[in-house]
Motif scaffolding. Structure first.
Motif, PDB file in Angstrom:
ATOM      1  N   THR A 118       0.843  -1.200   0.000  1.00 48.09           N
ATOM      2  CA  THR A 118       0.000   0.000   0.000  1.00 48.09           C
ATOM      3  C   THR A 118       0.874   1.244   0.000  1.00 48.09           C
ATOM      4  N   PHE A 119       1.924   1.220   0.815  1.00 48.63           N
ATOM      5  CA  PHE A 119       2.873   2.338   0.810  1.00 48.63           C
ATOM      6  C   PHE A 119       3.576   2.438  -0.535  1.00 48.63           C
ATOM      7  N   THR A 143      10.829   7.262  -1.886  1.00 48.57           N
ATOM      8  CA  THR A 143      11.880   6.247  -1.805  1.00 48.57           C
ATOM      9  C   THR A 143      12.484   6.156  -0.405  1.00 48.57           C
ATOM     10  N   LEU A 144      12.246   7.165   0.442  1.00 53.57           N
ATOM     11  CA  LEU A 144      12.761   7.118   1.807  1.00 53.57           C
ATOM     12  C   LEU A 144      12.142   5.978   2.595  1.00 53.57           C
ATOM     13  N   VAL A 191      14.368   3.245   1.910  1.00 57.55           N
ATOM     14  CA  VAL A 191      15.641   3.444   2.612  1.00 57.55           C
ATOM     15  C   VAL A 191      15.513   2.939   4.050  1.00 57.55           C
ATOM     16  N   GLY A 192      14.408   3.289   4.690  1.00 59.54           N
ATOM     17  CA  GLY A 192      14.150   2.754   6.027  1.00 59.54           C
ATOM     18  C   GLY A 192      14.011   1.246   6.013  1.00 59.54           C
ATOM     19  N   GLY A 193      13.438   0.708   4.919  1.00 58.84           N
ATOM     20  CA  GLY A 193      13.285  -0.734   4.799  1.00 58.84           C
ATOM     21  C   GLY A 193      14.608  -1.474   4.746  1.00 58.84           C
ATOM     22  N   MET A 237       9.047  10.186   9.519  1.00 59.18           N
ATOM     23  CA  MET A 237       8.057   9.116   9.622  1.00 59.18           C
ATOM     24  C   MET A 237       8.219   8.085   8.513  1.00 59.18           C
ATOM     25  N   LEU A 238       8.649   8.524   7.333  1.00 56.62           N
ATOM     26  CA  LEU A 238       8.878   7.577   6.239  1.00 56.62           C
ATOM     27  C   LEU A 238       9.999   6.611   6.588  1.00 56.62           C
TER      28      LEU A 238
END
Length: 437
Positions: free
Chosen positions: A233-234, A258-259, A262-264, A313-314
């Motif tokens: 969904t994101f 895309t951030l 990056v967190g992923g 938050m991303l």
């Protein structure tokens, strides 16, 4: 995906993966050809997208199986966490490449990535080595196998390198997964003898139903369904959300989205490291999902405070949502696909991986669909849906952990045999259990 895993167990991985990548590149490019040939038939794009999805299912079972062949249980979470970052890197590159032409010549947004995928398929065909044995390497140097032949049947009893490791108590959750080199359960005396295919000396591939019977496969499959629902969904709706909330143009919104990936990357590696340290995959997933729920709840409110808040938050949401997703699709799938109940049968990893990721793909389809239905009534409803899905994933991860506790206790009592079934306390503990042909 379910069918792809079964086929992948029976074909050479290199050929299967090459076909999938070249075909995927062709159909991705075909989607962009519609721009240059001025194709406005909705059916053309639907059929192209469906076929593209079909051929892309060859990828994940194949690559996880190949990696599982090369790396054992030791530090598998960290190794596969680092390796799995390629998915986030691919998402980032895809968004950036597509963003270059999205406002000018959107056909190239599909043709260029398609050409890259097809080219990498050729690279895989030329250089991929499926198994250590293909280059005369041993995949388990710490084990000392003794093989016995009996007609068209083969079974292997493996001695322990260190006797003190053999008697080391194990956590029930990890006891139900493949143990690392030099470790095993105290009750592993029952070995299943599997028939070979056509007397050629190979081991029969596991059936779909047989893979479902492996402890934890169903629970982790359902957990991934809800985790993948949130993640996809994101992936599909985040640029539009950023455009509406932060009032950015399409290209900048795509770059900012895309951030999340990056967190992923950090989330996947962190999940692997924690699961290796705790030796509890399900509990690690549960912890990150528990933290993800309130994060998703406040995402919509905090992201409206400005661009800096959105960026923070991303990154945080990407780490907490993608961490369990990455862990289940890599280390957990490899653990279950080489489960100790599969003694003598190494041809199960692709099937198990396909079942888990295939069930997750149901969530990947539902998430963006539900977001499309709920977004007209307000973005807050979309985030409520994501929080609910995250809570469901948490419940499934806890169910997997509880299931491991139960089976682990049965194993300690000597009631679980290597085939995953249950034995009576009076059953013999040493002779191997032979399966009827």
């Amino acid at each position: 995906m379910y069918l792809s895993g079964i086929i992948g167990e029976r074909l050479p991985i290199r050929y299967y993966l090459t076909f999938g990548m070249v075909a995927s590149g062709a159909f991705t490019a075909l989607f962009g050809v519609g721009y240059f040939y001025n194709i406005h038939s909705f059916g053309f794009y639907v059929v192209t997208q469906i076929v593209n999805g079909l051929v892309q299912t060859t990828g994940w079972p194949s690559v996880v199986t190949c990696l599982g062949n090369w790396f054992g249980k030791g530090r598998r979470g960290l190794i596969m966490g680092v390796w799995n970052s390629h998915t986030s890197v691919g998402n980032i590159l895809g968004s950036l490449i597509a963003g270059c032409w999205v406002s000018t010549c959107w056909g190239l947004s599909f043709i260029v990535p398609g050409a890259i995928v097809a080219a990498m398929g050729v690279v895989c065909f030329l250089f991929l080595i499926e198994h250590p044995k293909d280059v005369a390497c041993s995949s388990s140097p710490a084990m000392h196998p003794e093989s016995y032949e009996n007609g068209t049947h083969r079974f292997r009893l493996q001695k322990q390198a260190l006797t003190e490791e053999r008697n080391k108590p194990l956590d029930p959750e990890m006891q139900c997964l493949l143990l690392s080199d030099g470790k095993r359960s105290g009750h592993q005396n029952h070995v299943v003898i599997l028939p070979t295919d056509g007397g050629g000396g190979g081991i029969a591939a596991i059936s779909f139903v047989g893979a479902l019977k492996i402890p934890g496969v169903i629970e982790f499959s359902l957990c991934l369904l809800f985790a993948k629902l949130v993640s996809y969904t994101f992936l599909f709706w985040l640029p539009l959300y950023i455009t509406n909330v932060d009032r950015l143009d399409v290209k900048k919104a795509g770059e900012l989205s895309t951030l999340f990936d990056v967190g992923g990357i950090f989330g996947g590696i962190l999940a692997g490291v924690i699961s290796d340290r705790l030796e509890k995959r399900a509990s690690t997933c549960g912890l990150m999902l528990l933290l993800a729920a309130p994060t998703l709840y406040v995402f919509s409110a905090i992201s409206k405070m400005g661009l800096e808040a959105t960026i923070a938050m991303l990154l945080l949401s990407g780490a907490l949502v993608s961490g369990p997703y990455a862990l289940i699709t890599t280390a957990v799938s490899a653990d279950l696909g080489t489960h100790k109940s599969l003694k003598g049968n190494s041809h199960a990893l692709a099937t198990v991986t396909a079942i888990i990721d295939g069930t997750g793909s149901v969530g990947a389809a539902l998430g963006p669909l539900l977001a499309g239905l709920l977004s007209p009534s307000g973005w807050s409803n979309v985030f409520y849906m994501l929080v609910f899905a995250d809570a469901c994933a948490l419940v499934m991860s806890e169910a997997a952990a509880c299931g491991f506790q139960h089976v682990g206790k049965e194993a300690e009592r000597g009631l679980v045999c290597a085939s995953g079934g249950f034995l009576s306390p009076s059953a013999p503990k040493h002779p191997p259990v032979k399966r009827a042909e």
